[in-house]
Design a protein around this motif. Structure first.
Motif, short mmCIF file in Angstrom:
data_model
loop_
_atom_site.label_atom_id
_atom_site.label_comp_id
_atom_site.label_asym_id
_atom_site.label_seq_id
_atom_site.Cartn_x
_atom_site.Cartn_y
_atom_site.Cartn_z
N ALA A 84 9.80 -4.74 -4.57
CA ALA A 84 11.03 -4.73 -3.76
C ALA A 84 10.69 -4.37 -2.31
CB ALA A 84 12.04 -3.74 -4.34
N SER A 85 9.80 -3.39 -2.12
CA SER A 85 9.40 -3.00 -0.77
C SER A 85 8.74 -4.16 -0.04
CB SER A 85 8.39 -1.84 -0.79
OG SER A 85 8.94 -0.76 -1.44
N VAL A 86 7.90 -4.89 -0.78
CA VAL A 86 7.19 -6.01 -0.15
C VAL A 86 8.18 -7.10 0.28
CG1 VAL A 86 5.57 -7.90 -0.57
CG2 VAL A 86 5.00 -5.59 -1.32
N VAL A 87 9.09 -7.46 -0.61
CA VAL A 87 10.08 -8.50 -0.26
C VAL A 87 10.89 -8.04 0.94
CG1 VAL A 87 12.14 -9.73 -1.05
CG2 VAL A 87 10.22 -9.37 -2.62
N SER A 88 11.32 -6.81 0.90
CA SER A 88 12.12 -6.26 1.98
C SER A 88 11.34 -6.26 3.30
CB SER A 88 12.55 -4.84 1.58
OG SER A 88 13.05 -4.16 2.68
N ALA A 89 10.08 -5.85 3.23
CA ALA A 89 9.25 -5.79 4.45
C ALA A 89 9.01 -7.18 5.03
CB ALA A 89 7.92 -5.12 4.12
N VAL A 90 8.76 -8.15 4.15
CA VAL A 90 8.50 -9.51 4.63
C VAL A 90 9.74 -10.07 5.33
CG1 VAL A 90 8.13 -11.87 3.83
CG2 VAL A 90 6.66 -10.04 3.01
N MET A 91 10.92 -9.80 4.75
CA MET A 91 12.15 -10.27 5.37
C MET A 91 12.41 -9.57 6.71
SD MET A 91 13.54 -12.70 3.89
CE MET A 91 13.01 -13.63 2.50
N ALA A 92 12.09 -8.29 6.77
CA ALA A 92 12.26 -7.56 8.02
C ALA A 92 11.31 -8.12 9.08
CB ALA A 92 11.99 -6.07 7.81
N ALA A 93 10.09 -8.46 8.67
CA ALA A 93 9.13 -9.04 9.61
C ALA A 93 9.63 -10.38 10.11
CB ALA A 93 7.76 -9.19 8.94
N LEU A 94 10.23 -11.16 9.21
CA LEU A 94 10.80 -12.45 9.63
C LEU A 94 11.89 -12.22 10.67
CD1 LEU A 94 11.13 -15.52 9.33
CD2 LEU A 94 12.70 -15.10 7.42
N ALA A 95 12.74 -11.23 10.43
CA ALA A 95 13.81 -10.92 11.38
C ALA A 95 13.21 -10.55 12.74
CB ALA A 95 14.69 -9.79 10.84
N GLY A 96 12.15 -9.72 12.72
CA GLY A 96 11.51 -9.32 13.97
C GLY A 96 10.90 -10.50 14.71
N PHE A 97 10.34 -11.40 13.93
CA PHE A 97 9.75 -12.61 14.50
C PHE A 97 10.82 -13.44 15.20
CE2 PHE A 97 8.09 -16.92 14.29
CZ PHE A 97 6.76 -16.74 14.64
N LEU A 98 11.96 -13.57 14.55
CA LEU A 98 13.06 -14.35 15.13
C LEU A 98 13.56 -13.71 16.43
CD1 LEU A 98 15.06 -15.21 11.88
CD2 LEU A 98 13.53 -16.71 13.18
N LEU A 99 13.66 -12.38 16.40
CA LEU A 99 14.13 -11.69 17.61
C LEU A 99 13.15 -11.92 18.76
CD1 LEU A 99 16.38 -9.74 18.66
CD2 LEU A 99 14.70 -7.92 18.38
N ALA A 100 11.85 -11.84 18.42
CA ALA A 100 10.82 -12.02 19.46
C ALA A 100 10.89 -13.43 20.05
CB ALA A 100 9.44 -11.78 18.86
N LEU A 101 11.17 -14.39 19.19
CA LEU A 101 11.30 -15.78 19.65
C LEU A 101 12.50 -15.91 20.57
CD1 LEU A 101 9.63 -18.24 18.88
CD2 LEU A 101 11.39 -18.82 17.19
N TRP A 102 13.56 -15.22 20.21
CA TRP A 102 14.79 -15.31 20.99
C TRP A 102 14.66 -14.60 22.34
CZ3 TRP A 102 18.85 -18.04 21.71
CH2 TRP A 102 19.90 -17.53 22.47
N LEU A 103 14.11 -13.39 22.33
CA LEU A 103 14.08 -12.59 23.55
C LEU A 103 12.95 -12.98 24.51
CD1 LEU A 103 14.72 -8.96 22.20
CD2 LEU A 103 16.36 -10.48 23.34
N ARG A 104 11.92 -13.60 23.99
CA ARG A 104 10.71 -13.91 24.74
C ARG A 104 10.10 -12.64 25.34
NH1 ARG A 104 13.02 -18.33 28.58
NH2 ARG A 104 14.86 -17.07 28.20
N TYR A 105 10.44 -11.53 24.72
CA TYR A 105 9.89 -10.23 25.10
C TYR A 105 9.85 -9.38 23.84
CZ TYR A 105 9.95 -5.36 26.43
OH TYR A 105 9.66 -4.02 26.49
N LEU A 159 0.83 -1.21 0.00
CA LEU A 159 0.00 0.00 0.00
C LEU A 159 0.87 1.26 0.00
CD1 LEU A 159 -2.92 -0.94 2.42
CD2 LEU A 159 -2.93 -0.75 -0.07
N ILE A 160 1.85 1.28 0.90
CA ILE A 160 2.73 2.46 0.95
C ILE A 160 3.41 2.63 -0.41
CG2 ILE A 160 4.77 3.49 2.02
CD1 ILE A 160 4.14 2.00 4.56
N GLY A 161 3.85 1.51 -0.99
CA GLY A 161 4.55 1.57 -2.26
C GLY A 161 3.68 2.11 -3.37
N LEU A 162 2.50 1.54 -3.53
CA LEU A 162 1.65 1.95 -4.65
C LEU A 162 1.18 3.39 -4.49
CD1 LEU A 162 -0.41 -1.28 -5.34
CD2 LEU A 162 1.49 -0.33 -6.65
N PHE A 163 0.93 3.80 -3.24
CA PHE A 163 0.43 5.15 -3.05
C PHE A 163 1.53 6.20 -3.10
CE2 PHE A 163 -3.40 3.12 -1.22
CZ PHE A 163 -4.29 3.71 -2.09
N SER A 164 2.73 5.83 -2.66
CA SER A 164 3.70 6.91 -2.50
C SER A 164 5.02 6.74 -3.23
CB SER A 164 3.95 7.18 -1.02
OG SER A 164 3.89 5.99 -0.29
#
Ligand SMILES: Nc1ncnc2c1ncn2[C@@H]1O[C@H](COP(=O)(O)OP(=O)(O)O)[C@@H](O)[C@H]1O
Ligand SMILES: [Mg+2]
Lengths: 372, 256
Positions: free
Chosen positions: A234-255, A112-117
């Motif tokens: 490109a934004s979508v691929v990048s965002a999905v990978m960033a979300a995966l990274a965030g998910f991994l961090l959340a799993l690791w930190l348990r916070y 959405l951000i990509g297509l609009f802006s």
């Protein structure tokens, strides 16, 4: 085989190859090489940040998009894990739901951000992403019933991933393989897979168009490539990978809280890592993330003890400069120096160095051949 | 296929920059298999007319039609996909990419292969081969691995033409392709345009100042002056007309 795994994209410098191999082995064997909670914590953070920074490099280095919303996608991944685990309990199905939801939300928002802006000028796009990311940060802090607000969320993970879980009864190579180590390897292999996938994307026909857009978007459009569509993907691929990274961090930190995922301090970190490592190289993400994470984790301690040493020796000025909370200052200096001396980042510098050496050797050989 | 529908047409095409009308109600149709030269003094609006046709600029009024379909609101990439191909007067390349990569990107665009994310571009041997053929054709084979930005001006012009050829469009738009080239490089470019002209399905629009070139290649000349179309016809006819002589061609004609 190796060529397929690396998508034909080799480090192209012996020093860089050596550094990458050292990092890879150190991370792969971290639980056995560096026992203790703190080193493993640093290793897990490096894995997460390699993926996060690499995904940002796809935007900044390869496509030439300046976005400040990258930590927002990182946060979506983190909160995706946190919310499902705290609401639905620590089950694998909850985790699966969390990652799918995070990917869908991050991908849709990026589209959405990509297509609009993405039609607007780069500077306006950067400002739009800043505004959206700020709004998201405020939202995450305000919706405390859902996100835990400023305090964030603590949650437990499936049993196999808990510290009390033992994979084997006896220690392996002197290390007890507990749930933390299993979690670490999930983080490590997921980050590695994500990184290799990004390496594939930048060496695909799509990736070559991204570089064309970075070089001359006007001409890319004239050749028949709809620039907005390419940038949005490109934004979508990048965002999905960033979300995966965030998910991994959340799993690791348990916070998960605003400070671990959404804060602008992290956005600045990511920027520094990508620039110091070398934009548009992906391998720069590995170098940048490793150097900076290690520095941030140990610099404070090192500076702190140096500062004490200085105070002990009766040099108050030095002790002030070296005190632990001055580490940001040193980071800033490091940044300025690295941009000044390596404008193409460490990876760029190493590659040029190697190319020049090879060319010189070639000239010498052809020179001596023609002299005969 | 209806032979009477022109492949490209502009109707009352107009663009204003502030108060200045750079292209003024230009109505013109182009048939397949023809080569039309567009001439006019500097600042007449030739490049701007091209920009309106290929979509780099948005028209203030009027229409652009490709095979009878209105494309005035479509972005440049969509018009390229519908068969328009454009080479630029001011060289407009990917400066930090190699000559080969520049051409390969154009070949890949033509093949519609850009949206593949998880294959390797080096696995598209067909595209690499096609790019290699074009590289030979414009005589840049020895510069294959040179980055485009480091090429001498004449070679950049050749690469510009290579990108256009790689697109295999139905309508070729050349904007002063030989400008700034050395004399020994010009024949190769004219030979390429001549070859394209022999294909009866292709349409060529050529902005060119060298009148001998225009005379030998063009079946039709249109003259732009102050943004308006002031003459349109066969070369001999247009060159003889008095408005054209007065407006612009006078001195050049005495020279030619
Ligand atoms: N983007 C623009 N903004 C303002 N004026 C322009 C722009 N592009 C072209 N012009 C003006 O339009 C006129 C026609 O220019 P151009 O099409 O380049 O002429 P030609 O190609 O025939 O030499 C010139 O007066 C030029 O200054
Ligand atoms: Mg012009």
């Amino acid at each position: 085989m190796l060529s397929r795994v690396l998508s034909g994209d080799y480090p192209r410098s012996p020093i860089l190859t050596a550094a990458l191999l050292v990092i890879l082995f150190a991370l792969a064997l971290a639980p056995f090489l560096f026992p203790g909670a703190q080193p493993l914590n640093v290793a897990a953070k490096i894995c997460v940040f390699v993926l996060l920074v690499a995904s940002y490099d796809l935007l900044l280095g390869y496509t030439g998009i300046v976005s400040f919303a990258h930590t927002m996608f990182f946060g979506i991944g983190g909160y995706g894990a946190a919310i499902v685990l705290s609401r639905l309990g620590p089950s694998w199905s909850a985790l699966a739901l969390g990652i799918i939801a995070a990917i869908v939300v991050a991908g849709t928002l990026a589209l959405l951000i990509g297509l609009f802006s993405l039609r607007v000028r780069a500077i306006f796009f950067a400002m739009i992403t800043l505004a959206v990311a700020t709004a998201f940060l405020v939202l995450a802090s305000q919706l405390s019933g859902f996100t835990g607000g400023e305090d964030g969320l603590n949650y437990s993970v499936p049993e196999i991933l808990r510290p009390s879980f033992r994979l084997f009864d006896a220690p392996l190579f002197g290390t007890v393989v507990n749930g933390r180590i299993i979690t670490y390897y999930i983080v490590f292999f997921a980050a590695l897979a994500g990184f290799l996938l990004l390496l594939r994307v930048v060496n695909s026909p799509f990736g070559s168009v991204l570089q064309a857009i970075r070089e001359n978007e006007f001409r890319a459009e004239a050749l028949g490539y709809p620039v907005v569509v390419y940038r949005s993907i490109a934004s979508v691929v990048s965002a999905v990978m960033a979300a995966l990274a965030g998910f991994l961090l959340a799993l690791w930190l348990r916070y998960t809280g605003p400070d671990t995922t959404l804060s602008f301090a992290i956005m600045i970190d990511v920027l520094l890592m990508v620039v110091i490592g070398g934009m548009g190289t992906l391998y720069g993400a590995v170098i940048g993330a490793t150097l900076m994470t290690v520095a941030e984790s140990y610099l404070q301690t090192i500076l702190g003890s140096l500062g004490k040493l200085g105070a002990g020796a009766g040099i108050p000025f030095v002790s002030t400069l070296l005190s632990a909370d001055r580490w940001l200052l040193w980071l800033g200096i490091l940044f300025i120096l690295s941009v000044y001396f390596f404008p193409t980042g460490i990876v760029g510098k190493l590659r040029t160095h190697w190319l020049n050496r090879k060319n010189k050797a070639l000239q010498k050989r052809s020179g001596s051949a023609s002299n005969k | 296929m209806n032979a009477t529908v022109p492949v490209l047409e502009t109707q009352d095409l107009t663009i204003r920059f502030g108060g200045h009308v750079a292209v003024n109600k230009v109505t013109c149709a182009f048939q397949p298999g023809t080569l039309t030269a567009i001439v006019g003094p500097n600042g007449a609006g030739k490049t701007t007319y091209f920009n309106l046709i290929s979509g780099q600029l948005a028209a203030s009024a009027g229409q652009v039609l490709i095979r009878g379909k209105d494309v005035t609101r479509l972005p440049a990439s969509a018009r390229t996909q519908r068969g328009l191909g454009r080479a630029f007067q001011l060289t407009n390349l990917f400066p930090n990419l190699t000559v080969f990569e520049n051409i390969r990107l154009a070949v890949q665009a033509r093949a519609g292969a850009g949206l593949s994310l998880f294959t390797l571009w080096t696995d598209r041997r067909d595209l690499m081969h096609a790019a290699g053929v074009i590289l030979e054709r414009v005589r840049l084979a020895d510069k294959r691995e040179t980055v485009a930005g480091a090429l001498p001006h004449g070679d950049q012009r050749k690469l510009e033409i290579a990108l256009l050829i790689a697109l295999e469009p139905d309508v070729f738009m050349f904007d002063e392709p030989t400008a700034g080239m050395s004399m020994d490089e010009v024949p190769n470019v004219l030979e390429i345009i001549g070859e394209l002209k022999r294909d009866a399905s292709k349409t060529i629009l050529l902005v060119e100042h060298k009148l001998d070139v225009v005379r030998s290649l063009a079946g039709r000349i249109i003259v732009l002056h102050n943004g308006a179309l002031v003459a349109d016809g066969e070369p001999a006819e247009v060159m003889a007309s008095s408005i054209v002589r007065e407006a612009y061609l006078g001195q050049d004609f005495e020279d030619a």
